[in-house]
Design an enzyme around this catalytic site. Structure first.
Site, PDB file in Angstrom:
ATOM      1  N   ASN A   9     -38.339  19.041 -40.758  1.00  0.00           N
ATOM      2  CA  ASN A   9     -38.887  17.800 -39.805  1.00  0.00           C
ATOM      3  C   ASN A   9     -38.162  18.179 -38.543  1.00  0.00           C
ATOM      4  OD1 ASN A   9     -39.803  15.577 -38.444  1.00  0.00           O
ATOM      5  ND2 ASN A   9     -39.042  14.232 -39.904  1.00  0.00           N
ATOM      6  N   LYS A  11     -38.624  16.501 -35.924  1.00  0.00           N
ATOM      7  CA  LYS A  11     -38.529  15.328 -35.072  1.00  0.00           C
ATOM      8  C   LYS A  11     -38.944  15.561 -33.601  1.00  0.00           C
ATOM      9  CE  LYS A  11     -36.039  12.974 -38.565  1.00  0.00           C
ATOM     10  NZ  LYS A  11     -35.250  11.924 -39.054  1.00  0.00           N
ATOM     11  N   HIS A  95     -43.639   8.775 -42.403  1.00  0.00           N
ATOM     12  CA  HIS A  95     -42.189   8.999 -42.190  1.00  0.00           C
ATOM     13  C   HIS A  95     -41.675   7.528 -41.981  1.00  0.00           C
ATOM     14  CE1 HIS A  95     -38.321   9.744 -40.608  1.00  0.00           C
ATOM     15  NE2 HIS A  95     -38.351  10.795 -41.486  1.00  0.00           N
ATOM     16  N   GLU A  97     -39.495   6.482 -39.682  1.00  0.00           N
ATOM     17  CA  GLU A  97     -39.433   6.067 -38.237  1.00  0.00           C
ATOM     18  C   GLU A  97     -40.873   5.669 -37.753  1.00  0.00           C
ATOM     19  OE1 GLU A  97     -37.577   9.949 -37.322  1.00  0.00           O
ATOM     20  OE2 GLU A  97     -35.834   9.266 -38.325  1.00  0.00           O
ATOM     21  N   GLU A 167     -37.518   9.394 -49.488  1.00  0.00           N
ATOM     22  CA  GLU A 167     -36.281   9.322 -48.361  1.00  0.00           C
ATOM     23  C   GLU A 167     -35.932   8.028 -48.064  1.00  0.00           C
ATOM     24  OE1 GLU A 167     -37.197  12.814 -45.320  1.00  0.00           O
ATOM     25  OE2 GLU A 167     -38.307  11.046 -44.608  1.00  0.00           O
ATOM     26  N   GLY A 173     -30.365  10.635 -41.110  1.00  0.00           N
ATOM     27  CA  GLY A 173     -29.737  10.832 -39.845  1.00  0.00           C
ATOM     28  C   GLY A 173     -28.473  10.105 -39.824  1.00  0.00           C
ATOM     29  N   SER A 212     -30.247  13.182 -44.943  1.00  0.00           N
ATOM     30  CA  SER A 212     -29.040  14.016 -44.660  1.00  0.00           C
ATOM     31  C   SER A 212     -28.869  15.038 -45.653  1.00  0.00           C
ATOM     32  CB  SER A 212     -27.925  12.895 -44.699  1.00  0.00           C
ATOM     33  OG  SER A 212     -27.926  11.935 -43.598  1.00  0.00           O
TER      34      SER A 212
HETATM   35  P1  PGA Z   1     -32.244  13.861 -41.757  1.00  0.00           P
HETATM   36  O1  PGA Z   1     -33.489  13.425 -41.638  1.00  0.00           O
HETATM   37  O2  PGA Z   1     -32.009  15.007 -42.564  1.00  0.00           O
HETATM   38  O3  PGA Z   1     -31.642  14.103 -40.344  1.00  0.00           O
HETATM   39  O4  PGA Z   1     -31.314  12.906 -42.336  1.00  0.00           O
HETATM   40  C1  PGA Z   1     -34.524  13.550 -42.638  1.00  0.00           C
HETATM   41  C2  PGA Z   1     -35.920  12.891 -42.404  1.00  0.00           C
HETATM   42  O5  PGA Z   1     -36.062  12.083 -41.543  1.00  0.00           O
HETATM   43  O6  PGA Z   1     -36.943  13.419 -42.672  1.00  0.00           O
END
Ligand code: PGA
Length: 253
Positions: A9, A11, A95, A97, A167, A173, A212
């Site tokens: 992803n 982003k 997601h 976010e 997640e 993140g 992460s």
């Molecule tokens: P990250 O993000 O691996 O940077 O923690 C995962 C995601 O948001 O899909």
């Protein structure tokens, strides 16, 4: 045995030149063997170019969001059929976010899930709890509610053609990965809930872990019986980092 799906992803990162280099690096380093697929999800403007570059390679392409509407007066939105038209096979829906920053409700996420499937795109449904919710002991209730919104709208049969990504919001993140045991517990719970509706579909659906994930922790997570891949943010932006996770998956199949 279920195949792994290792999904990047990206982003809101990248540009034409950097994407081309990243995709070329991934394609050049795809591990041998079978039992896994690799997917990248670039920002909308680059989905077409990345799928053109990936054509003929094992790398699949998806998007990070989609409209729940088919077409029409929805300024700024992107329809599922448009994504299909530019070579997109998967789309991330719900997601955290998007839920947190753009106010997407579980009902809206469910509508996006259905719209994607109607256009022949496989939705990757993201679910997961915040740190407060985990500390309050409501992790299972939170993921159940997020899952049930889609089950209510689409039915269990829809999960024959979908992917789930667990997640935990506190792990995204932050560098704070869930332990393999913490993740496995929730993955097993999700699968058991689906099994209550259909054991066959629950047994086949891929449940990815996200939060992460990186080369150093991927093998431990992917070795868990109910973890079928990863949805990877930060570590999907460099070919070597992404390929380290792909290698961990390949070595387990
Ligand atoms: P990250 O993000 O691996 O940077 O923690 C995962 C995601 O948001 O899909």
């Amino acid at each position: 045995m279920r195949d792994f799906l290792v999904a990047g992803n990206w982003k809101m990162n990248g540009n034409n030149a950097a994407n081309a280099e990243l995709v070329a690096g991934i394609i050049a380093g795809v591990p041998g063997g079978g039992g896994f697929s690799l997917l990248v999800c670039p920002p909308f403007p680059y989905v077409g170019a990345v799928s053109a570059q990936a054509e003929g390679s094992p790398l699949k392409v998806g998007a990070q969001n989609v409209s729940e509407h088919e077409k029409g007066a929805y300024t700024g939105e992107v329809a599922p059929a448009m994504l299909r038209d530019v070579g997109c096979e998967y789309v991330i829906v719900g997601h955290s976010e998007r839920r947190a920053l753009y106010g997407e409700s579980s009902e809206q996420v469910a509508a996006k899930f259905v719209a994607a499937q109607d256009a022949g795109i496989i939705p990757i449904l993201c679910i997961g709890e915040t740190l407060e919710e985990r500390e309050a002991g409501t992790t299972e209730a939170v993921v159940d509610a997020q899952l049930d919104a889609v089950l209510d709208a689409a039915g269990i049969a829809a999960f024959a053609n979908a992917v789930i990504a667990y997640e935990p919001v506190w792990a995204i993140g932050t560098g704070m990965t869930a332990t393999p045991e913490q993740a496995q517990d929730v993955h097993a719970h999700i699968r058991a809930r689906l099994a209550g509706e259909s054991e066959a579909i629950a047994g086949d659906v891929q449940i990815l872990y996200g939060g992460s994930m990186k080369g150093e922790n991927a093998a431990g997570l992917l070795a868990q019986p109910d973890i079928d891949g990863g949805l990877i943010g930060g570590a999907s932006l460099k070919a070597d980092d992404f390929l380290a996770i792909a290698q961990a998956a390949a070595s387990l199949r």
